[in-house]
Design a protein around this motif. Structure first.
Motif, mmCIF file in Angstrom:
data_model
loop_
_atom_site.group_PDB
_atom_site.id
_atom_site.type_symbol
_atom_site.label_atom_id
_atom_site.label_comp_id
_atom_site.label_asym_id
_atom_site.label_seq_id
_atom_site.Cartn_x
_atom_site.Cartn_y
_atom_site.Cartn_z
ATOM 1 N N SER A 38 0.795 -1.230 0.000
ATOM 2 C CA SER A 38 0.000 0.000 0.000
ATOM 3 C C SER A 38 0.824 1.275 0.000
ATOM 4 O O SER A 38 0.319 2.349 -0.289
ATOM 5 N N LYS A 41 2.786 5.622 4.806
ATOM 6 C CA LYS A 41 1.904 6.703 5.245
ATOM 7 C C LYS A 41 2.673 7.713 6.097
ATOM 8 O O LYS A 41 2.547 8.911 5.916
ATOM 9 N N ASP A 86 2.252 2.088 7.270
ATOM 10 C CA ASP A 86 1.868 2.080 5.861
ATOM 11 C C ASP A 86 0.438 2.602 5.701
ATOM 12 O O ASP A 86 -0.227 2.942 6.680
ATOM 13 N N GLU A 87 -0.025 2.687 4.468
ATOM 14 C CA GLU A 87 -1.348 3.259 4.165
ATOM 15 C C GLU A 87 -2.514 2.448 4.742
ATOM 16 O O GLU A 87 -3.631 2.940 4.801
ATOM 17 N N ARG A 88 -2.260 1.240 5.177
ATOM 18 C CA ARG A 88 -3.302 0.403 5.787
ATOM 19 C C ARG A 88 -3.127 0.324 7.303
ATOM 20 O O ARG A 88 -3.670 -0.543 7.962
#
Length: 100
Positions: A38, A41, A86-88
């Motif tokens: 993903s 982040k 991360d994005e998740r």
């Protein structure tokens, strides 16, 4: 088509940082950080439980901190912590110590 679920945390790999090593003023501590699915982040670095300014180079995936003699007390052990999300919202934490 298929569905892919990202449950894997990002990776943190020390590049120039070595645990328990002694460093001098202006030495660089660097890490390679990445996430294959993903994407990243956020990232944060802490020294002795206080936020520290790490610089991220997206082209090389390197996260770097230049030791600051104004900020760190010399002649003692310091605790380093790097947190990458991360994005998740999968999180990885790298924690170690070093001497300065």
């Amino acid at each position: 088509f298929f569905v892919l679920i990202d449950t894997l945390a990002p990776l943190i790999k020390p590049v120039t940082f070595r645990a328990h090593q002694k460093y001098a003023a202006n030495d660089l501590l660097s890490f390679e950080i990445n996430d294959d699915l993903s994407g990243l982040k956020s990232y944060n670095g802490y020294i002795d439980n206080e936020w520290a300014l790490f610089e991220y180079d997206k082209k090389s995936n390197k996260l770097t901190y230049a030791l600051d003699k104004e900020r760190l007390a010399a002649g003692k052990r310091h605790v380093l912590e790097v947190v990458v999300v991360d994005e998740r919202n999968n999180i990885v934490v790298y924690k170690s110590d070093f001497y300065y």
